[in-house]
Enzyme design. Structure first.
Site, PDB file in Angstrom:
ATOM      1  N   HIS A   8      19.822 -59.346 -95.730  1.00 42.38           N
ATOM      2  CA  HIS A   8      19.667 -59.359 -97.197  1.00 42.38           C
ATOM      3  C   HIS A   8      20.864 -60.097 -97.770  1.00 42.38           C
ATOM      4  O   HIS A   8      21.920 -59.512 -98.048  1.00 42.38           O
ATOM      5  CB  HIS A   8      19.582 -57.911 -97.710  1.00 42.38           C
ATOM      6  N   HIS A  10      21.609 -63.539-100.344  1.00 42.79           N
ATOM      7  CA  HIS A  10      21.192 -64.683-101.166  1.00 42.79           C
ATOM      8  C   HIS A  10      22.252 -65.770-100.994  1.00 42.79           C
ATOM      9  O   HIS A  10      23.423 -65.547-101.351  1.00 42.79           O
ATOM     10  CB  HIS A  10      21.102 -64.279-102.636  1.00 42.79           C
ATOM     11  N   HIS A 188      12.316 -57.361-102.647  1.00 40.11           N
ATOM     12  CA  HIS A 188      13.224 -56.419-103.301  1.00 40.11           C
ATOM     13  C   HIS A 188      12.378 -55.367-104.007  1.00 40.11           C
ATOM     14  O   HIS A 188      11.390 -55.712-104.678  1.00 40.11           O
ATOM     15  CB  HIS A 188      14.053 -57.130-104.376  1.00 40.11           C
ATOM     16  N   GLU A 191      15.505 -50.970-106.386  1.00 35.28           N
ATOM     17  CA  GLU A 191      16.941 -51.198-106.653  1.00 35.28           C
ATOM     18  C   GLU A 191      17.261 -50.585-108.018  1.00 35.28           C
ATOM     19  O   GLU A 191      18.067 -49.679-108.120  1.00 35.28           O
ATOM     20  CB  GLU A 191      17.236 -52.710-106.638  1.00 35.28           C
ATOM     21  N   ASP A 269      24.190 -58.828 -99.767  1.00 32.78           N
ATOM     22  CA  ASP A 269      23.434 -59.224-100.962  1.00 32.78           C
ATOM     23  C   ASP A 269      23.997 -60.509-101.589  1.00 32.78           C
ATOM     24  O   ASP A 269      23.495 -61.605-101.309  1.00 32.78           O
ATOM     25  CB  ASP A 269      23.399 -58.071-101.973  1.00 32.78           C
ATOM     26  N   ASP A 270      25.006 -60.360-102.432  1.00 34.76           N
ATOM     27  CA  ASP A 270      25.661 -61.497-103.105  1.00 34.76           C
ATOM     28  C   ASP A 270      27.173 -61.299-102.990  1.00 34.76           C
ATOM     29  O   ASP A 270      27.840 -60.911-103.954  1.00 34.76           O
ATOM     30  CB  ASP A 270      25.241 -61.542-104.582  1.00 34.76           C
TER      31      ASP A 270
HETATM   32  N1  HPA Z   1      18.317 -57.983-106.931  1.00 34.47           N
HETATM   33  C1  HPA Z   1      17.378 -58.804-107.384  1.00 34.47           C
HETATM   34  N2  HPA Z   1      17.515 -60.119-107.373  1.00 34.47           N
HETATM   35  C2  HPA Z   1      18.632 -60.638-106.880  1.00 34.47           C
HETATM   36  C3  HPA Z   1      19.634 -59.839-106.387  1.00 34.47           C
HETATM   37  C4  HPA Z   1      19.467 -58.441-106.401  1.00 34.47           C
HETATM   38  O1  HPA Z   1      20.313 -57.624-105.969  1.00 34.47           O
HETATM   39  N3  HPA Z   1      20.624 -60.670-105.973  1.00 34.47           N
HETATM   40  C5  HPA Z   1      20.216 -61.934-106.195  1.00 34.47           C
HETATM   41  N4  HPA Z   1      18.999 -61.920-106.746  1.00 34.47           N
HETATM   42 ZN    ZN Z   2      19.198 -59.109-103.176  1.00 33.85          ZN
END
Ligand code: HPA
Ligand code: ZN
Length: 320
Positions: A8, A10, A188, A191, A269-270
Site C-alpha cells: 500500500h 502511492h 481503499h 479508512e 501509504d504516503d
Molecule cells: N486514502 C485515499 N486515497 C489516497 C490515500 C489514502 O490514504 N493516499 C493517497 N491517496
Molecule cells: Zn492509500
C-alpha cells in the site's frame, strides 16, 4: 526473519518536500509555497481531504518521464533500506493526465524504474493503477484504456482518493473488466468510511485485498468474513494517525486485527506526507504496543502472504 512486502504505497506520496522544490525549479513551475519551511509547515491534516488537497497540489511538479523515473527509483532505494523485498506500488494516473501529462510519459517513467528495481535494489515490483473515486467512472475507464495502450505491464487495478460520499459500486464493471484481463484488484475502504464501505468493495468490486480497512473492526460479521476468506488488509498506522482516522496510535486497531486472526500487514501509504517509510511504521507499532519478535515476524509474513507474488516465490521468502 522474513523480509517485508510493501503493498500500500502511492508513488506520488513519496514526493519529498525537497524534491517538490527541485522539480519545480527544473520544470520552471511556480509553487504556492514561499520556501521549503513554508511547505513543511503544511504537513498537518484534519482529515483525508485536507491531505489530498496538498498531495494533488504538489504533483504539479511531476512533468517528464525522467521525473516519474526518479520519483520511483528514489522510493525503491528507500524501501530497500527499510527491508522491503517486494513492492506493489500505486500510480494515480488520472491525477497526471488531468494536468495534461500524457499516460505514456507517466507510465514509461515509472516502468523504467520498476524494470531496474530487482537489479539495482533487490526489490521485485508490480504496478497497480489506482482509479480516483471522486471522479466519474468514465474518467477511470479512459485512464484504464490509456494505460493498456502504453503496453506497460500492470499487476492490478485499485481505487483510492476521497472515500466518504463517493460510491465504489459504480466501478464494478470496470473492475470486472480488469479481472477478465487477468489483473488483480484492490480498493481503499474503511479508512474514513465505516464497515459498510468495506462490504461495498468486497461485494461490488470483488477485490482481493482491502487497503486500510481499519473500520472493519466495528462489524463482527465482517471481521469473521475477512478472517475466514483470508482477505488481506494493508494497514498504514502513521497515515491513520496523521489523518486523524484514529485519535492516537495507542487507539489503533492493529493489535485487535492480529488478535482476530486477520491477514493484516503494515505499509507506509504516503511516506513523504505521514512521517516515515515502512521501517518507521513498523518501529512505531512495535514500540507503541510492545510487539514481540514473533508478532513483528507475523506482520512480515502476512505482508508476503498478502502479496500477489507466485506461490513458489512466497514459499521461498517465507521459509528461506
Ligand atoms: N486514502 C485515499 N486515497 C489516497 C490515500 C489514502 O490514504 N493516499 C493517497 N491517496
Ligand atoms: Zn492509500
Amino acid at each position: 526473519m522474513t523480509p517485508f512486502a510493501e503493498l500500500h504505497l502511492h508513488l506520488e506520496g513519496t514526493l519529498e518536500p525537497e524534491m517538490v522544490f527541485d522539480l519545480a525549479e527544473r520544470n520552471a513551475i511556480g509553487l504556492p509555497w514561499r520556501d521549503l519551511d513554508d511547505l513543511r509547515g503544511r504537513y498537518s491534516y484534519s482529515c483525508l481531504q485536507d491531505f489530498l488537497d496538498l498531495y494533488y497540489a504538489n504533483m504539479a511538479v511531476l512533468r517528464t518521464e525522467a521525473d516519474f523515473a526518479e520519483l520511483t527509483d528514489a522510493y525503491l532505494a528507500r524501501a530497500a533500506a527499510a527491508g522491503v523485498v517486494r513492492a506493489e506500488v500505486f500510480c494515480d494516473l488520472q491525477a497526471h493526465t488531468a494536468r495534461g501529462v500524457p499516460a505514456p510519459v507517466v507510465l514509461a517513467g515509472v516502468a523504467d524504474a520498476l524494470s531496474r528495481s530487482e537489479a539495482d535494489h533487490g526489490v521485485s515490483s508490480g504496478l497497480i493503477l489506482t482509479f480516483l473515486r471522486h471522479l466519474p467512472v468514465a474518467d477511470a475507464e479512459l485512464a484504464y484504456e490509456a494505460a493498456l495502450a502504453t503496453g506497460v505491464e500492470l499487476l492490478g487495478v485499485g481505487l483510492c482518493s476521497t472515500e466518504v460520499g463517493f460510491a465504489a459500486a459504480p466501478f464494478g464493471d470496470l473492475f470486472a473488466r480488469a479481472r477478465a484481463d487477468g489483473l488483480h484488484t484492490v480498493a481503499h475502504a474503511g479508512e474514513e468510511g465505516d464497515a459498510s464501505y468495506v462490504w461495498e468493495v468486497l461485494d461490488s468490486l470483488g477485490v482481493e485485498r482491502v487497503d486500510h480497512g481499519i473500520n472493519a473492526m466495528g462489524d463482527r460479521r465482517l471481521v469473521e468474513h475477512l478472517a475466514e476468506q483470508e482477505i488481506p488488509l494493508t494497514v498504514c498506522p502513521l497515515s491513520n494517525v496523521r489523518l486523524q482516522a484514529v485519535p492516537t496510535l495507542a487507539d489503533h486497531p492493529l493489535p485487535a486485527m492480529l488478535e482476530a486472526g486477520l491477514l493484516a500487514c503494515v505499509n507506509s501509504d504516503d511516506p513523504a506526507y505521514f512521517g516515515g517509510y515502512l521501517d518507521a511504521n513498523v518501529a512505531a507499532v512495535e514500540q507503541e504496543f510492545g510487539l514481540s519478535t514473533d508478532q513483528v515476524e507475523t506482520l512480515a509474513a502476512n505482508s508476503i502472504r498478502a502479496s500477489f507474488l507466485p506461490g513458489t516465490e512466497k514459499a521461498r521468502l517465507l521459509h528461506g
